[in-house]
Design an enzyme around this catalytic site. Structure first.
Site, mmCIF file in Angstrom:
data_model
loop_
_atom_site.group_PDB
_atom_site.id
_atom_site.type_symbol
_atom_site.label_atom_id
_atom_site.label_comp_id
_atom_site.label_asym_id
_atom_site.label_seq_id
_atom_site.Cartn_x
_atom_site.Cartn_y
_atom_site.Cartn_z
ATOM 1 N N GLU A 60 3.945 7.312 8.920
ATOM 2 C CA GLU A 60 2.889 8.053 8.222
ATOM 3 C C GLU A 60 2.589 9.358 8.940
ATOM 4 O O GLU A 60 2.373 10.396 8.307
ATOM 5 C CB GLU A 60 1.626 7.192 8.109
ATOM 6 C CG GLU A 60 1.767 5.992 7.166
ATOM 7 C CD GLU A 60 2.544 4.823 7.777
ATOM 8 O OE1 GLU A 60 2.756 4.832 9.007
ATOM 9 O OE2 GLU A 60 2.948 3.922 7.021
ATOM 10 N N HIS A 129 -5.033 -4.367 3.434
ATOM 11 C CA HIS A 129 -4.669 -3.729 2.166
ATOM 12 C C HIS A 129 -5.895 -3.512 1.279
ATOM 13 O O HIS A 129 -5.781 -3.492 0.066
ATOM 14 C CB HIS A 129 -3.652 -4.574 1.386
ATOM 15 C CG HIS A 129 -2.357 -4.788 2.087
ATOM 16 N ND1 HIS A 129 -2.197 -5.706 3.094
ATOM 17 C CD2 HIS A 129 -1.155 -4.179 1.946
ATOM 18 C CE1 HIS A 129 -0.940 -5.672 3.534
ATOM 19 N NE2 HIS A 129 -0.299 -4.748 2.865
#
Lengths: 339, 409
Positions: A60, A129
């Protein structure tokens, strides 16, 4: 006009921008040939070629860093971070680099990047998540933070975000990708096709960042919400029968302060709703602003309804989620409070 | 029987501390001219010896030796020497100015001038350097206005960065010099992305990024190397191994077990280990890597072996942690003296020429500093205060507008 769910609307926005802007490109984990784990980039690599939509390493920080470099070069990168929970390795790039590049170089360089990332709970994603990290971006001067609540807004806001010359964090409420969610997990899911905001123009349109949307007019209390919680707030208003004015902020930075203050000055009451945990959340800023701007119009303490100050627990998802019952209670407290 | 009864943790210690004799025996050196020069189109896997070798051109007598000696034109040597001398004069002058309280902070690049100056002369106008705070030589080689540097150091009314950055964190887009920041390693990925964008656009521009050997430990550097490798980014990633990261010797960054150039191997990139105090070697290595990059052969990692002669910054006191005569003992010498010796050996330079150039550089710096002082030293003049609300976004939002009004009254 076509009927789209939020994923299709996002895909359509990306399609429109790849077509309109030859300098636009998409990359991220699994977004190329496969089309993304949520299918947001489905078909784009096939249509425009791998050069315009390709896979990135699981990195990322590397994704955001290279996007900034590409933006400084003159391209318009749109990157996907697969889950907002996984954006933290890129946080230094967003805070120390993207957000400050224009400022520290006195306009020499800037980072016209859009970072799309699914966020929020309600999908049994546990603490890895489900999180809602908007406040760690809204606190960063130099970033814009946008959250849509419908397919129509998602497309128009994403197009506007991509056209921005400043870095934009585009948080997608993944619980409402397929249909609006009123906060009642026990009820059958409704698809977007039954909701008027699934009518989405197929071509280009932009919704300017910094314009809130009054989704329900009312006189008794103002509800400030965004993302999934807009639908929960509407459900709470309907279930309590309270004449609430529900404002979908759509863009947290820049914030449409005028729409917020005009509504609170009219209703004299304010309930702030978000899914993120409470302490230091974006709601704290909203509460402070409402107090500063509307104090003499307030007839009740400002209420916040939020996720609890815990990580998002897997088995207790619906205990954590600030559903319509909790929002409804806050609405009642707020309208019944006497000064 | 390898197994020990107890484990023990290895904590790296430098070979010499204050009071000790400087010790550079750990540097694996070899004579100039000895290291081979593969053709730039050689596949990376055929060059896995290079990160453990040392590219050197100038020998002890100032002669250019071996396959990396490319016969640079005299004007390139003169330009390089002038830019190095200008850098040194600037560093010395501003260091004294800081002592006088005329600015808040300063960082010198003494001893590392060659590795910033030579690449500046290799790169072309459309290319982009992603520098550290110790690469001002890159700007010196491109005739960046000295007054603009001084104004930035003073954060005065004519500061090109409008008083927003600490001294030496320059930005100069028109000179191919990306915005410097105090964060370490976070712009190597920008260089790779910038280079990817050039390739993506079908252009022929390349990127050069600098970091120090200490910064190789940052995760962002490894992310950037991964992207450089995966997408064959036309970039040169340069590590200035100046032996010290503030007070931590290079072993704390992982230099005891292998070379920093060898970081390239795991990414399948070519890695060159280069005498960073040898102007000719730096020039040749960067030219080689630039040729590879422009031929679509991707990125090269280069370690420049050098020495940070000065302290880390004006806030640092290196006598607290290292021997004070390291510069004299450093086996790769001084980049200015070595290029000067070479030019004299070539017969294109004399000690008198050198003295005159030193004096001319000092005079140019003195004049620029004087002019900058007349505009204002730190705090004496500033850009208009309202400008601090500009460039947060392309267009300010209501917060900057309101707060600017509040500040301006």
């Amino acid at each position: 006009m076509a009927t789209m769910n939020m994923i299709q609307a996002i895909n359509s926005a990306l399609d429109v921008m790849l077509d309109r802007d030859p300098k636009a490109l998409i990359f991220g984990e699994d977004v190329g040939y496969f089309g993304g784990v949520f299918r947001a980039t489905d078909g784009l690599a096939a249509k425009y070629g791998a050069k315009r939509c390709f896979d990135a390493p699981i990195s990322e920080g590397g994704i955001i860093a290279t996007a900034i470099g590409m933006g400084a070069y003159g391209l318009r990168p749109v990157v996907e971070i697969q889950f907002a929970d996984y954006i933290l390795p890129a946080y230094d790039q967003l805070v120390s680099e993207a957000a400050r590049l224009r400022y520290r170089s006195a306009g020499d360089f800037w980072a016209p990047i859009t970072v799309r990332t699914p966020y929020g709970g309600g999908i049994f994603g546990g603490q890895t998540h489900s999180s809602s990290p908007e406040a760690i971006f809204t606190h960063v001067t130099g970033l814009k933070t946008v959250i849509p609540s419908t397919p129509h807004d998602a497309k128009g806001l994403l197009i506007a975000a991509i056209e921005e010359d400043d870095p934009v964090i585009f948080l997608e409420p993944k619980r409402i990708y397929q249909g609006p969610f009123d906060g009642h997990p026990e009820r059958p899911a409704t698809p977007w096709s039954q909701h008027p905001a699934s009518d989405v123009p197929e071509g280009y349109y932009a919704i300017p960042l910094g314009t809130a949307n009054v989704v329900r007019a009312g006189r008794a209390v103002t509800v400030l919400a965004y993302g999934t919680m807009v639908h929960v707030a509407l459900a709470a208003a309907a279930e309590t029968g309270i004449d609430a004015e529900v404002i979908d902020l759509r863009s947290l930075v820049p914030l449409d302060i005028d729409t917020v203050t005009a509504s609170v000055r009219k209703t004299g009451r304010c309930v702030i709703v978000h899914e993120a945990s409470r302490f230091g959340g974006y709601g704290a800023e909203l509460s402070a602003l409402v107090q500063e701007e509307c104090f003499y119009h307030l007839q009740a303490p400002i209420e916040r309804v939020t996720g609890w100050d815990t990580p998002y627990p897997h088995a207790f998802e619906w205990d954590y989620f600030p559903g319509p019952a909790r929002v409804g209670k806050a609405l009642k407290r707020c309208v019944e409070a006497e000064t | 029987m390898l197994r020990n009864s107890r484990l023990s943790l290895h904590i790296p210690e430098p070979p010499a501390r204050p009071g000790d004799r400087p010790d550079f025996r750990h540097l694996d050196l070899r004579p100039a001219g000895e290291t081979r020069r593969p053709e730039p189109e050689t596949p990376a896997h055929e060059m896995r010896d290079m990160p453990y070798a040392l590219v050197r051109v100038l020998d002890e007598d100032g002669q250019a030796q071996g396959p990396w000696a490319r016969g640079l034109p005299p004007e390139t040597l003169r330009k390089g020497l002038e830019a190095m001398l200008l850098t040194r004069a600037f560093d010395d002058r501003i260091f004294r100015i800081h002592r006088q309280g005329k600015t808040s902070f300063f960082m010198r690049s003494t001893g590392e001038e060659a590795l910033a100056v030579a690449p500046s002369l290799v790169l072309e106008p459309g290319d982009m350097c992603f520098p550290t705070y110790r690469n001002v030589g890159f700007l010196m080689a491109r005739d960046y206005p000295l007054l603009d540097l001084v104004n930035q150091i003073f954060s005065n009314a004519r500061d090109p960065l409008k008083g927003r950055q600490m001294p030496v964190l320059y930005s100069a887009r028109d000179y191919g010099f990306y915005s410097v920041s105090g964060n370490l390693g976070s712009r190597v990925g920008h260089a790779v992305g910038w280079a990817m964008a050039s390739a993506w656009s079908g252009d022929d521009r390349i990127a050069l990024a600098y970091i120090g050997e200490g910064t190789t430990a940052e995760g962002a550097v490894h992310e950037a190397l991964t992207f450089a490798s995966v997408y064959h980014a036309p970039a040169i990633l340069a590590i200035s191994n100046n032996q010290w990261a503030i007070s931590s010797f290079q072993g704390v960054a992982g230099g005891e077990e292998t070379t920093f150039a060898a970081r390239a191997l795991a990414y399948g990139l070519p890695g060159l280990r280069v005498d960073g105090n040898d102007f000719l070697a730096v020039h040749a290595a960067v030219s080689w890597a630039a040729e590879r990059a422009r031929s679509n052969l991707g990125a090269t990692l280069i370690e420049f072996v050098t020495l940070r002669i000065a302290g880390h910054s004006t806030s640092d006191d290196p006598t607290r942690y290292r021997p004070d005569d390291e510069a004299r003992a450093f086996p790769l010498g001084d980049p200015v003296e070595r290029l000067k010796g070479h030019m004299i050996a070539l017969g294109i330079w004399t000690p008198e020429d050198h003295e005159a150039l030193v004096a001319a550089c000092e005079e140019r710096i003195r004049a620029a500093v004087k002019q900058g002082e007349s505009i204002g030293t730190l705090g004496v003049t500033k850009p208009p205060v309202g400008t601090m609300f500009e460039d947060v976004f392309k267009t300010p939002d209501w917060r900057q507008i309101r707060q600017r009004r509040e500040v301006e009254g």
